[in-house]
Structure formats: structure tokens, C-alpha cells
Design an enzyme around this catalytic site. Sequence first.
Site, short mmCIF file in Angstrom:
data_model
loop_
_atom_site.label_atom_id
_atom_site.label_comp_id
_atom_site.label_asym_id
_atom_site.label_seq_id
_atom_site.Cartn_x
_atom_site.Cartn_y
_atom_site.Cartn_z
N GLY A 1 0.91 -1.10 0.07
CA GLY A 1 -0.12 0.18 -0.09
C GLY A 1 0.98 1.32 0.00
N LYS A 2 0.27 2.29 -0.47
CA LYS A 2 0.84 3.60 -0.53
C LYS A 2 1.27 4.06 0.67
CE LYS A 2 0.58 6.01 -4.67
NZ LYS A 2 1.64 6.84 -5.12
N ARG A 3 0.45 3.73 1.86
CA ARG A 3 0.87 4.56 3.04
C ARG A 3 2.24 4.09 3.70
NH1 ARG A 3 -4.73 3.74 5.49
NH2 ARG A 3 -5.10 3.28 3.16
N ASP B 1 5.98 5.96 -7.64
CA ASP B 1 6.80 4.80 -6.89
C ASP B 1 6.31 3.52 -7.28
OD1 ASP B 1 4.43 3.85 -5.33
OD2 ASP B 1 4.08 5.93 -4.95
#
Length: 523
Positions: free
Chosen positions: A254-256, A290
Site C-alpha cells: 500500500g501507498k501508506r 513509486d
Amino acid sequence: MSTVRTRFAPSPTGYMHIGGMRTALFNWLWARHNGGQFILRIDDTDQERNLSEALGPILQAFKWLGLDWDEGPEVGGSHGPYFQSERNDLYRGAVDKLLAAGKAYRDYDTPEQIQADREATSQEKKNYLNIRRSLELTESELEQYAAEGRPSVVRLLVPRDQKIQIDDAVRGRVEFDAGLMPDPVILRGNGTPLYNLATVIDDAQMQISHVIRAEEHLSNTPVQVLIYQALGYELPQFAHIPFVAAPGGKEKLGKRKLDKYRKSPQFKKMFDKAEAVFPRIGLENAGGLDPVMVEYYEKIGYLPEAILNSLARLGWSLDDKTEFMSLETIVENFTLDRIVKAAAGLDPDKLLNFQSHWMNQLSLEEKIEHCSPYLEKAGLVEDASQPEVKERISRVIVGMEDRLKVASDILEFDEFFVADDQLEYDDKAFKKRIQKSEEAVALLEKFKGQLAQADDFSASALDQLLHEFVEAEGIGMGQIIHALRVAVSGKGTGIGMFDCLSILGKESCLRRIDRAIGLTQNV
Ligand code: GLU
């Protein structure tokens, strides 16, 4: 079997998640395997940002990978509209039907009341269920509330005596007890539908036969099943697929967690690569890209074949051994029963292996086509289609052999494209191989004389020339070859020495050796 229709329903977030792409791919594969249809539906009910900006990268990811959709944005179709934000009437119509049939109710309980109910049940260590006070209201009270515009939501009336069975194509039979389920909100006070309602209406109306989605939605499925039943719709086949995990980890990618990934040994190489490549092709701050995003792979020069192959293998296998498969082979063999139940971790090294394999399948001409834009964007060549430029690119690519993995790797061989007086010397290599070795400088000077007289500048002739030189001088090859490499390329490693000299050509080699020797005298 009736027509297989699958769908992917992304929320427009401004980027395409690589794990989401895997879900989309499985839907696409299942549709194509069965000669059915794949539908793209845009889940934009909560859209706050600019839709085309938020959706653009998602559509682009599909286009780049060559995953076409039979119905959806840009292509239309007979089950539209394909944007949930345009389907409100359908949702409202379904809610009216449910209300009229007594299968849903307008709930006037305030959030405070519900909170108090929840606390009371939790103190009694009981499972919370709605009190359903609004069902006790009389006709006139209801009319009065409506006239007052009192806030309300619409809830599905959960049939509490029911057991819900889901025969999931991946997870097998999963059972839920409706007696433990609070009545879910299906329409907010402002009249907008909730995900579970919108999804069921859309899936049913779009005649989706198979709902293949991430396992995090499994907990929504019993609610959806109840909505299907309340509306008298036939259930689709559900298939909840495991999430794509972070490299080496067990948690969902996940991006977080980007900051953590940046430091992880498996992921670090990908971030380093981005830092090295993106600024050179004009993407400042790595273009905001990313490795969680599909666009990262496109921009860094992966091939669609490699991404598709590795995504297919993330959680699906043809057999126990086959790794490399074309999309055609995957389509032919894709079945839901070979989806694995365990989460599959994205593995950057494996991804690079797939990429390397597919890069090696390309013809030289195709490799040139992939690499050239990087040289142009980095300002290393002006027009890659010029015959002599193209010839040089081609020779560098041949010389790179397996070192060409992603197309942007060509930028690591910029020594072949910079002007002689712009060549940068790697500090460490220069000091070690040239500056600190008087012998090397003397040998370079001497060998330069030989190069200057060479008529044949082919790699094999140069090979012979250097061997003869080494023999005549009574030295070992190692005493000159490293210094020579650094002098002409600026680097301690690179493509084969003789190919390197040959590609650069006589004039460049002489000038660069001179310059290197000159630099030892300046410091
Ligand atoms: N928009 C939802 C999501 O992105 C769709 C879920 C579903 O496939 O039902 O998670």
C-alpha cells in the site's frame, strides 16, 4: 454456461495500484478465456477531485498493458452509463422498490442514539443489532418527519433468521449468520448510495457473471448477497482473491507504507533506480511515481509482457513449474481454480527476471525502439533515428547483452553518447586505475601511439592489437586494461573493452586518453 461477463470497478485515485492491476488482469483473463466480456466501471460516487485527472492514469495503465475493455469509459456499451456518479436514478429506483416491499426502511435514529445503543450492547457483551425504532413509527409520524425534513438514512432490513452461504470460487464455501449483522445503510441522508448497494445494482444490471475482486471485500459480500436476494436478482459467482503483499512481508502492499519500503532491502533498488532515472528524463521528484504504481514500471522502461507475466504469476499458476508465459498462453490456461489462497508478495527481483526474459525476446530493432526515447529525453542524442546515431545505439545495445533489462538501463551507458570533453570520470575508478599508477599512465601513452596508427578499428583487430602490445611490453593484461577502460569510458566497468573502443572510434579514444592523462597532471 451463459456469457461470462467480468468487471473491474476502480475508484479514480489518480494512479493505478499494481495490486489492483492484478485484480483487473484476473477479471480480464477470465473474460477472455471464456470468450466473454470485460467491463470497466468507474466507482466515482465519492469523487472529490477532478475526474479526468484522477481517471487518466488508470485508463493509461490498461492501454499500456494492452488490456482492452468491451464496455466502459471511452467505448460505451449497452449497459451504461459506466460511471456510478451517473447512475443515481437506478440506485434510487432500487431503494424505492426495497422500501415499498418492506425490505428496507427509512431510519430516523440519530447517530447519538445509535452510539448509545452500541455502548449499551457492548456493556452487556452482546453483539450490536439495530433497535429498529423507526419501524414502530405510525403513518402520520412518518409523514410528519418527512415534512419536517428530519435527517434519515435508508437501511436494509436484514432477515435475521437467515444463514448466508457464499460459494466462493477461490475460498470455497463461506458462511455468515445474518442474525449477527446490523442493518446496513444503503442510502445516505443526502440521497447518495453506499458502495454495497451501488455495486449490486450495477453488477446485476450489467449482467456480471463473475465478481472477481480483492479479498478485503469478502466481508461486504454477505450484505451484497442480501441486497441481491431482496431485489430478486440472481447471484453472480464470487471469487475473492488474496491481496498482493509487500516484498518480503505479509501485509498488503500500500501507498501508506512508502517510507518503510524505501528502506527495505528488496524495494530499495527500485527507489534507487527511480532516483537515478526519472530526473534524467525530465521527471522531477521522480514524477511522483513509486513502485506501487503501474506508471512507475511504464516510465522506467519495463515491458507490458513482463508486467503481465509477473502479475499473472502473483497468485495464479499454470502448473508447478512454468514461469514465463505469453499473454496468449495465460489466456488459454487461466482458470479460477488455480488461483492460490495465500497472499502473494511482490518480488522486485523476480519482476526483473521476468523483465529480463521478455527483453531478451525482443529483436534488436525493437530494443532500439524501446531505448531510444530515453536517450532523447535525457538529451544524450538529438534524433535517434539518424542512421549513424541509430547504428551507435544498436552497437551499445548489442554490447550491453544481459545488462539491458529495463529500457532506461541504456542511460547507464551514457559514455557512448556524451562529447569527449564532457565525459565524467568516476572519481574512485580514476584515482585507483590512473592517477595512482604512473605505470598505467605511461602504458596508456604508449598504447595510444598504437591506436593512432591502427587502420582497422574493429573489436577483433583491437583485441589483437592490445594482446600484441601486452606481449611486447612483457606486462600482464591487467596492468593496462583497467586504466584504458577508465580513460575512454570514465568508468570502472562496462561493456566488453574492445567493443567499447570500437564503438567510440579512433578519434574519441585518442582524445579521451589524452584528456585522462591530462587530468592526472592537473591535480
Ligand atoms: N471500487 C471498489 C474498490 O476499488 C470496487 C470493489 C468491487 O470490486 O466490488 O475496491
